[in-house]
Write an enzyme that holds these catalytic residues in place. Structure first.
Site, PDB file in Angstrom:
ATOM      1  N   TYR A 150       0.842  -1.203   0.000  1.00  0.00           N
ATOM      2  CA  TYR A 150       0.000   0.000   0.000  1.00  0.00           C
ATOM      3  C   TYR A 150       0.868   1.240   0.000  1.00  0.00           C
ATOM      4  O   TYR A 150       2.080   1.183   0.228  1.00  0.00           O
ATOM      5  CB  TYR A 150      -0.946  -0.007   1.208  1.00  0.00           C
ATOM      6  CG  TYR A 150      -0.312   0.376   2.533  1.00  0.00           C
ATOM      7  CD1 TYR A 150       0.547  -0.490   3.194  1.00  0.00           C
ATOM      8  CD2 TYR A 150      -0.564   1.616   3.120  1.00  0.00           C
ATOM      9  CE1 TYR A 150       1.127  -0.134   4.401  1.00  0.00           C
ATOM     10  CE2 TYR A 150       0.015   1.977   4.324  1.00  0.00           C
ATOM     11  CZ  TYR A 150       0.856   1.093   4.966  1.00  0.00           C
ATOM     12  OH  TYR A 150       1.433   1.442   6.152  1.00  0.00           O
ATOM     13  N   LYS A 185       6.570  -1.971   2.023  1.00  0.00           N
ATOM     14  CA  LYS A 185       5.366  -1.374   2.606  1.00  0.00           C
ATOM     15  C   LYS A 185       4.184  -2.321   2.416  1.00  0.00           C
ATOM     16  O   LYS A 185       3.289  -2.084   1.595  1.00  0.00           O
ATOM     17  CB  LYS A 185       5.093   0.001   1.989  1.00  0.00           C
ATOM     18  CG  LYS A 185       4.155   0.857   2.840  1.00  0.00           C
ATOM     19  CD  LYS A 185       4.229   2.311   2.449  1.00  0.00           C
ATOM     20  CE  LYS A 185       3.215   3.197   3.159  1.00  0.00           C
ATOM     21  NZ  LYS A 185       3.278   3.199   4.608  1.00  0.00           N
ATOM     22  N   GLU A 238      11.884   2.473  14.334  1.00  0.00           N
ATOM     23  CA  GLU A 238      11.001   3.549  13.858  1.00  0.00           C
ATOM     24  C   GLU A 238       9.722   3.511  14.682  1.00  0.00           C
ATOM     25  O   GLU A 238       9.548   2.653  15.549  1.00  0.00           O
ATOM     26  CB  GLU A 238      10.691   3.369  12.367  1.00  0.00           C
ATOM     27  CG  GLU A 238       9.965   2.069  12.062  1.00  0.00           C
ATOM     28  CD  GLU A 238       9.710   1.842  10.575  1.00  0.00           C
ATOM     29  OE1 GLU A 238       9.624   2.813   9.808  1.00  0.00           O
ATOM     30  OE2 GLU A 238       9.572   0.660  10.197  1.00  0.00           O
ATOM     31  N   LEU A 241      10.888   1.329   7.295  1.00  0.00           N
ATOM     32  CA  LEU A 241      10.342   1.815   6.032  1.00  0.00           C
ATOM     33  C   LEU A 241      11.064   3.120   5.695  1.00  0.00           C
ATOM     34  O   LEU A 241      11.186   4.004   6.551  1.00  0.00           O
ATOM     35  CB  LEU A 241       8.841   2.083   6.174  1.00  0.00           C
ATOM     36  CG  LEU A 241       8.208   2.543   4.855  1.00  0.00           C
ATOM     37  CD1 LEU A 241       8.013   1.361   3.915  1.00  0.00           C
ATOM     38  CD2 LEU A 241       6.892   3.246   5.093  1.00  0.00           C
TER      39      LEU A 241
HETATM   40  N1  PDD Z   1       2.706   5.172   7.439  1.00  0.00           N
HETATM   41  N2  PDD Z   1       7.292   3.871   9.079  1.00  0.00           N
HETATM   42  C1  PDD Z   1       6.164   3.155   9.009  1.00  0.00           C
HETATM   43  C2  PDD Z   1       6.134   1.810   9.647  1.00  0.00           C
HETATM   44  C3  PDD Z   1       5.041   3.665   8.327  1.00  0.00           C
HETATM   45  O1  PDD Z   1       3.915   2.948   8.244  1.00  0.00           O
HETATM   46  C4  PDD Z   1       5.121   4.956   7.758  1.00  0.00           C
HETATM   47  C5  PDD Z   1       3.967   5.549   7.000  1.00  0.00           C
HETATM   48  C6  PDD Z   1       6.319   5.679   7.871  1.00  0.00           C
HETATM   49  C7  PDD Z   1       6.485   7.037   7.260  1.00  0.00           C
HETATM   50  O2  PDD Z   1       6.471   6.936   5.846  1.00  0.00           O
HETATM   51  P1  PDD Z   1       5.977   8.163   4.955  1.00  0.00           P
HETATM   52  O3  PDD Z   1       6.803   9.333   5.320  1.00  0.00           O
HETATM   53  O4  PDD Z   1       6.216   7.687   3.562  1.00  0.00           O
HETATM   54  O5  PDD Z   1       4.510   8.384   5.261  1.00  0.00           O
HETATM   55  C8  PDD Z   1       7.379   5.090   8.526  1.00  0.00           C
HETATM   56  C9  PDD Z   1       1.544   5.609   6.690  1.00  0.00           C
HETATM   57  C10 PDD Z   1       1.358   7.091   6.730  1.00  0.00           C
HETATM   58  C11 PDD Z   1       0.348   4.826   7.170  1.00  0.00           C
HETATM   59  O6  PDD Z   1       0.488   3.624   7.334  1.00  0.00           O
HETATM   60  O7  PDD Z   1      -0.727   5.399   7.353  1.00  0.00           O
END
Ligand code: PDD
Length: 284
Positions: A33, A147, A180, A205
């Site tokens: 996703y 992801k 993270e 991620l």
């Molecule tokens: N989550 N780490 C994890 C485990 C994440 O699920 C996300 C993003 C990030 C930050 O990634 P980005 O900057 O590309 O949003 C780091 C999204 C927002 C979600 O699952 O809703």
């Protein structure tokens, strides 16, 4: 305006949108996703999201998903049909529908779902006062760089944070180093003003917000290192903050109930947040 979702080639009323019970996403979390921010009608850092999406699909060997150009058309159409000016696009691609069997099905084709919804910018209180995080063991698998929609460890962690009255949970590896947050990347600013975040290996991620912020940090010439940091180092840091598509950059003022520095958002975090929001205002 009633909400609309795109499901496997068709625009449907959101409340009627559904996939088959044997969708492999539903049964095996066999899919990927992306969450892309929409600001002022624009999809922020869309290219970075699409590059990451292709990488995730490649790592799971999901072939035959919609190409970037038609995918961009679908995302814009879903944004338009839902009247979203500020919000998010959610897109999910699973390996498809097939009788339940762990190995790849021969006949399945990927199924794409795209939704969009409105959301407001972060509560100003969170920005002004900062947020708190707790730390928890990282119990996830060893390919957190992909992801995937397999998020149950993240779900449990976020719930644990909420029950503790915290905004986020920082996950910690076997060596005591922060990987993270459950849906965000983790950062600190050390006593000598070095900005630190973990390198994008298989343990985290590689956030698109993280990538955009690193580009800003390099452009602005801040001292910066991609390396792991321990919980102890984070608690002793001058500043801490998190980043994600939905949170932008939020200053952290307490970890496990222990204040960071004087317990107020730090100057570097505030400046980086402003720089990041300027990047977003330009369309990413
Ligand atoms: N989550 N780490 C994890 C485990 C994440 O699920 C996300 C993003 C990030 C930050 O990634 P980005 O900057 O590309 O949003 C780091 C999204 C927002 C979600 O699952 O809703």
């Amino acid at each position: 305006m009633s909400r609309v979702a795109y499901v496997d080639g068709v625009y449907r009323r959101h409340r009627d949108a559904a996939v088959h019970i044997e969708d492999r996403g539903y049964q095996f979390a066999d899919g990927v996703y992306e969450v892309i921010a929409v600001r002022g009608g624009k999809l922020i850092d869309e290219v970075l999201h699409l590059v990451r999406l292709r990488r995730s699909l490649g790592e799971l060997r999901i072939a035959g998903a919609l190409a970037d150009a038609p995918l961009k058309v679908v995302m814009r159409e879903v944004v338009r049909r839902n009247g979203v000016v500020n919000g998010i696009v959610y897109l999910q691609i699973t390996r498809g529908t097939a009788p339940r069997d762990h190995g790849f099905p021969k006949a399945a084709r990927p199924i794409l779902v795209v939704t969009a919804g409105c959301s407001r910018p972060a509560n100003p209180k969170l920005v002004e006062e900062g947020i708190s995080v707790i730390t928890i063991p990282d119990i996830r698998w060893q390919r957190c760089d992909i992801k995937t929609i397999a998020l149950v460890a993240n779900v449990l962690g976020k719930q644990q944070a909420r029950e503790a009255g915290a905004y986020e949970a920082w996950m910690v590896d076997a060596e005591g180093r922060v990987t993270e947050g459950t849906s965000t990347n983790a950062w600190i600013v050390t006593g000598d003003n070095l900005i630190v975040t973990r390198a994008a290996d298989h343990s985290i991620l590689d956030g698109v917000t993280r990538q955009a912020l690193i580009a800003i940090i390099r452009r602005e010439g801040y001292a910066f290192a991609e390396r792991p940091f321990t919980v102890a180092e984070a608690k002793a840091a001058r500043e801490a903050f998190l980043t994600s598509t939905t949170s932008d950059l939020l200053p952290i003022v307490a970890i496990d109930g222990q204040p960071i520095a004087n317990g107020a958002p730090g100057l570097v975090s505030q400046k980086l947040r402003a720089d990041y929001l300027a990047h977003v205002a330009e369309g990413g």
